[in-house]
Design a protein around this motif. Structure first.
Motif, PDB file in Angstrom:
ATOM      1  N   ASN A 147       9.581  16.219 -12.609  1.00 43.19           N
ATOM      2  CA  ASN A 147       9.358  16.509 -14.030  1.00 43.19           C
ATOM      3  C   ASN A 147       9.597  17.995 -14.278  1.00 43.19           C
ATOM      4  O   ASN A 147       8.756  18.835 -13.973  1.00 43.19           O
ATOM      5  CB  ASN A 147       7.935  16.123 -14.432  1.00 43.19           C
ATOM      6  N   LYS A 148      10.738  18.307 -14.839  1.00 41.46           N
ATOM      7  CA  LYS A 148      11.123  19.713 -15.037  1.00 41.46           C
ATOM      8  C   LYS A 148      10.364  20.364 -16.189  1.00 41.46           C
ATOM      9  O   LYS A 148      10.433  21.588 -16.359  1.00 41.46           O
ATOM     10  CB  LYS A 148      12.639  19.813 -15.296  1.00 41.46           C
ATOM     11  N   GLN A 149       9.641  19.566 -16.976  1.00 40.05           N
ATOM     12  CA  GLN A 149       8.849  20.139 -18.061  1.00 40.05           C
ATOM     13  C   GLN A 149       7.528  20.715 -17.552  1.00 40.05           C
ATOM     14  O   GLN A 149       6.862  21.463 -18.263  1.00 40.05           O
ATOM     15  CB  GLN A 149       8.565  19.075 -19.130  1.00 40.05           C
ATOM     16  N   ILE A 150       7.163  20.363 -16.336  1.00 40.63           N
ATOM     17  CA  ILE A 150       5.924  20.860 -15.736  1.00 40.63           C
ATOM     18  C   ILE A 150       6.247  22.002 -14.788  1.00 40.63           C
ATOM     19  O   ILE A 150       6.901  21.804 -13.758  1.00 40.63           O
ATOM     20  CB  ILE A 150       5.166  19.738 -14.998  1.00 40.63           C
ATOM     21  N   ASP A 151       5.822  23.195 -15.147  1.00 46.01           N
ATOM     22  CA  ASP A 151       6.019  24.366 -14.297  1.00 46.01           C
ATOM     23  C   ASP A 151       4.805  24.640 -13.416  1.00 46.01           C
ATOM     24  O   ASP A 151       4.932  25.174 -12.308  1.00 46.01           O
ATOM     25  CB  ASP A 151       6.257  25.614 -15.155  1.00 46.01           C
ATOM     26  N   ALA A 152       3.612  24.304 -13.934  1.00 52.42           N
ATOM     27  CA  ALA A 152       2.365  24.662 -13.262  1.00 52.42           C
ATOM     28  C   ALA A 152       1.319  23.597 -13.549  1.00 52.42           C
ATOM     29  O   ALA A 152       1.472  22.779 -14.465  1.00 52.42           O
ATOM     30  CB  ALA A 152       1.873  26.026 -13.747  1.00 52.42           C
ATOM     31  N   VAL A 153       0.253  23.627 -12.763  1.00 51.07           N
ATOM     32  CA  VAL A 153      -0.871  22.727 -12.996  1.00 51.07           C
ATOM     33  C   VAL A 153      -2.131  23.551 -13.195  1.00 51.07           C
ATOM     34  O   VAL A 153      -2.236  24.687 -12.725  1.00 51.07           O
ATOM     35  CB  VAL A 153      -1.083  21.738 -11.830  1.00 51.07           C
ATOM     36  N   TYR A 154      -3.069  22.963 -13.908  1.00 52.66           N
ATOM     37  CA  TYR A 154      -4.412  23.522 -14.049  1.00 52.66           C
ATOM     38  C   TYR A 154      -5.360  22.533 -13.409  1.00 52.66           C
ATOM     39  O   TYR A 154      -5.503  21.400 -13.888  1.00 52.66           O
ATOM     40  CB  TYR A 154      -4.753  23.735 -15.528  1.00 52.66           C
ATOM     41  N   VAL A 155      -6.021  22.918 -12.313  1.00 51.23           N
ATOM     42  CA  VAL A 155      -6.906  22.031 -11.567  1.00 51.23           C
ATOM     43  C   VAL A 155      -8.315  22.183 -12.111  1.00 51.23           C
ATOM     44  O   VAL A 155      -8.954  23.222 -11.944  1.00 51.23           O
ATOM     45  CB  VAL A 155      -6.863  22.339 -10.058  1.00 51.23           C
ATOM     46  N   ALA A 156      -8.796  21.137 -12.775  1.00 50.88           N
ATOM     47  CA  ALA A 156     -10.098  21.167 -13.456  1.00 50.88           C
ATOM     48  C   ALA A 156     -10.986  20.045 -12.937  1.00 50.88           C
ATOM     49  O   ALA A 156     -11.657  19.352 -13.701  1.00 50.88           O
ATOM     50  CB  ALA A 156      -9.903  21.055 -14.963  1.00 50.88           C
ATOM     51  N   LEU A 157     -11.010  19.874 -11.637  1.00 56.81           N
ATOM     52  CA  LEU A 157     -11.745  18.792 -10.981  1.00 56.81           C
ATOM     53  C   LEU A 157     -13.031  19.315 -10.348  1.00 56.81           C
ATOM     54  O   LEU A 157     -13.223  20.529 -10.253  1.00 56.81           O
ATOM     55  CB  LEU A 157     -10.855  18.178  -9.894  1.00 56.81           C
ATOM     56  N   PRO A 158     -13.921  18.418  -9.876  1.00 53.20           N
ATOM     57  CA  PRO A 158     -15.068  18.886  -9.096  1.00 53.20           C
ATOM     58  C   PRO A 158     -14.642  19.745  -7.913  1.00 53.20           C
ATOM     59  O   PRO A 158     -13.530  19.587  -7.375  1.00 53.20           O
ATOM     60  CB  PRO A 158     -15.724  17.573  -8.644  1.00 53.20           C
TER      61      PRO A 158
ATOM     62  N   GLN B 162       8.334  42.830 -19.155  1.00 53.28           N
ATOM     63  CA  GLN B 162       9.008  42.051 -20.175  1.00 53.28           C
ATOM     64  C   GLN B 162       8.736  40.570 -19.933  1.00 53.28           C
ATOM     65  O   GLN B 162       8.752  40.102 -18.795  1.00 53.28           O
ATOM     66  CB  GLN B 162      10.515  42.321 -20.144  1.00 53.28           C
ATOM     67  N   THR B 163       8.465  39.834 -20.984  1.00 52.11           N
ATOM     68  CA  THR B 163       8.151  38.417 -20.864  1.00 52.11           C
ATOM     69  C   THR B 163       9.171  37.589 -21.631  1.00 52.11           C
ATOM     70  O   THR B 163       9.494  37.898 -22.775  1.00 52.11           O
ATOM     71  CB  THR B 163       6.746  38.121 -21.409  1.00 52.11           C
ATOM     72  N   SER B 164       9.658  36.555 -20.993  1.00 55.32           N
ATOM     73  CA  SER B 164      10.607  35.653 -21.618  1.00 55.32           C
ATOM     74  C   SER B 164       9.958  34.940 -22.801  1.00 55.32           C
ATOM     75  O   SER B 164       8.746  34.786 -22.867  1.00 55.32           O
ATOM     76  CB  SER B 164      11.095  34.638 -20.587  1.00 55.32           C
ATOM     77  N   SER B 165      10.791  34.492 -23.718  1.00 61.33           N
ATOM     78  CA  SER B 165      10.280  33.726 -24.863  1.00 61.33           C
ATOM     79  C   SER B 165       9.969  32.286 -24.464  1.00 61.33           C
ATOM     80  O   SER B 165       9.328  31.555 -25.222  1.00 61.33           O
ATOM     81  CB  SER B 165      11.291  33.741 -26.006  1.00 61.33           C
ATOM     82  N   ARG B 166      10.391  31.874 -23.276  1.00 58.01           N
ATOM     83  CA  ARG B 166      10.128  30.519 -22.815  1.00 58.01           C
ATOM     84  C   ARG B 166       8.640  30.336 -22.525  1.00 58.01           C
ATOM     85  O   ARG B 166       7.989  31.234 -22.003  1.00 58.01           O
ATOM     86  CB  ARG B 166      10.926  30.219 -21.542  1.00 58.01           C
ATOM     87  N   LYS B 167       8.118  29.171 -22.873  1.00 48.83           N
ATOM     88  CA  LYS B 167       6.723  28.871 -22.586  1.00 48.83           C
ATOM     89  C   LYS B 167       6.610  28.065 -21.282  1.00 48.83           C
ATOM     90  O   LYS B 167       7.430  27.184 -21.027  1.00 48.83           O
ATOM     91  CB  LYS B 167       6.086  28.082 -23.739  1.00 48.83           C
ATOM     92  N   ILE B 168       5.593  28.394 -20.499  1.00 50.87           N
ATOM     93  CA  ILE B 168       5.337  27.694 -19.258  1.00 50.87           C
ATOM     94  C   ILE B 168       4.572  26.404 -19.551  1.00 50.87           C
ATOM     95  O   ILE B 168       3.576  26.408 -20.276  1.00 50.87           O
ATOM     96  CB  ILE B 168       4.538  28.584 -18.286  1.00 50.87           C
ATOM     97  N   GLY B 169       5.037  25.305 -18.973  1.00 52.44           N
ATOM     98  CA  GLY B 169       4.409  24.008 -19.183  1.00 52.44           C
ATOM     99  C   GLY B 169       3.363  23.703 -18.126  1.00 52.44           C
ATOM    100  O   GLY B 169       3.641  23.805 -16.922  1.00 52.44           O
ATOM    101  N   TYR B 170       2.164  23.320 -18.570  1.00 55.17           N
ATOM    102  CA  TYR B 170       1.048  23.030 -17.678  1.00 55.17           C
ATOM    103  C   TYR B 170       0.704  21.548 -17.685  1.00 55.17           C
ATOM    104  O   TYR B 170       0.583  20.937 -18.755  1.00 55.17           O
ATOM    105  CB  TYR B 170      -0.200  23.818 -18.097  1.00 55.17           C
TER     106      TYR B 170
END
Length: 367
Positions: A96-107, A27-35
């Motif tokens: 920053n509580k709006q940020i749940d996760a990061v996407y690392v797109a660096l060299p 089951q998945t919550s309706s909440r969206k994860i912020g990146y």
């Protein structure tokens, strides 16, 4: 789907099992994860557009050394200016509580530092591949995320792509019989000045960047981990591009069952990314296999000796950035449901070890 417990266990070890579970599992919550996207280059643009098409993900922050560029992207994706950070002050995102996760797109060589810093800030991490440039860095990334009790997922988007999963299913079902050999390749003609042509940033040559697709595919197609390696490198174009890294790499991997895989990667020419799997009853392959869209699956095999050939030739109609949407939503679902990602840090670490083994077999020094 006719998978044995043993086959399913292999898929689990390869980080693919959960993608072959029935639709709607869990089951998945309706909440969206912020990146928060760290680095706004070409690969980040694909991810950003993928998140727009996703169901459980949204963009809530940026980290960039170019404030003006970050503000343009922030305006496009509805991110407030106070959620834009630079590389020096990004640790402030801990508040920053709006940020749940990061996407690392660096060299490649920056993956470890920014994964570890993000974990210390309490953020889950989705990191591009290759996971790092050294085995030690990959191990440190895993340790940091475990210590911070955050999830670490490596962005193996093809682990979530339907045609790659269908190829795995066909092999597990025995459609092409017992697998004997696999061939694969991927490459492109790299322009002068690319960061990937420096050993510092790339870690090595084309094996780190595009050859990793072939190494990883051979693992998930067989469901085994390679046991021995050979490798050889060459550089033909002495035009200044390959002063630090080699132009071409070819290798073999032998698996415990006896399956042999051969692979090649290059920065010297356009080499369509493909794999072809040969079994006792026929073959299957994908060409292209690793692109963002337009993937083509083909197969020729007979169910019993003398029976008519079964022929498959299908093109996946999904367009870029759908693969990135699937990838982001898998990570988000894992965060929301407290599940381990199907391509965790340990999956990236294994590839780092195999890449190192191939280079060492070729007499090339990598960490």
């Amino acid at each position: 789907m006719n998978l044995s417990r043993r086959d399913f266990s292999k898929l689990g070890a390869m980080g693919l099992a959960s993608r072959m579970l029935p639709e709607g599992f869990g089951q998945t919550s309706s909440r969206k994860i912020g990146y928060c996207v760290i680095g706004i280059g070409r690969i980040a643009d694909h991810f950003l557009r993928g998140v727009q098409e996703s169901s459980h993900s949204k963009i809530t922050g940026f980290v960039s050394g170019h404030r003006d560029k970050a503000e343009r992207f922030a305006a496009q994706y509805g991110v407030p200016k106070d959620s834009i950070y630079n590389y020096e002050d990004m640790d402030r995102m801990i508040d920053n509580k709006q940020i749940d996760a990061v996407y690392v797109a660096l060299p490649n060589n920056m993956h470890a530092e920014y994964t570890i810093r993000s974990a210390k800030a309490g953020k889950h991490v989705l990191c591009e591949k290759p996971m790092s440039t050294t085995v030690a860095d990959a191990e440190a990334m895993i340790a940091a995320c475990k210590s911070a009790n955050v999830k670490l997922m490596i962005a193996y988007r093809l682990h979530y792509e339907p045609f790659n999963l269908k190829a795995i299913q066909m092999i597990r079902n025995g459609d092409i019989g017992e697998v004997q050999t696999i061939n694969g390749a991927f490459g492109f003609n790299s322009p002068q000045g690319e960061w990937r042509l420096t050993k510092k940033y790339g870690g090595g040559g084309s094996l780190f960047d595009v050859g990793i697709y072939v190494v990883n595919a051979c693992r998930y197609l067989t469901g085994e981990e390679p046991a021995s390696f050979t490798g050889i490198t060459s550089t033909l174009d002495h035009d200044g591009r390959f002063n630090e890294v080699e132009e071409n790499v070819s290798w073999t991997m032998k698996f415990p069952s006896g399956i042999l895989a051969t692979g090649s990667s290059t920065y010297g020419t356009q080499m369509p990314g493909y794999f072809k799997v040969f079994g006792t009853k026929g073959w299957l392959g994908m060409n292209p296999a690793y692109n963002y869209d337009g993937l083509r699956l083909q197969a020729n095999y007979w169910k019993t000796p003398g029976s008519p050939l079964v022929k498959i030739d299908e093109i996946n109609p999904e367009r870029d950035p759908k693969q990135f949407a699937r990838e982001a939503d898998h990570m988000s679902e894992c965060i929301l449901n407290n599940r381990t990602p199907s391509s965790p840090g340990e999956e990236g670490l294994r590839d780092m070890r195999y890449i190192k083994a191939i280079y060492h077999a070729a007499g090339v020094d990598v960490a």
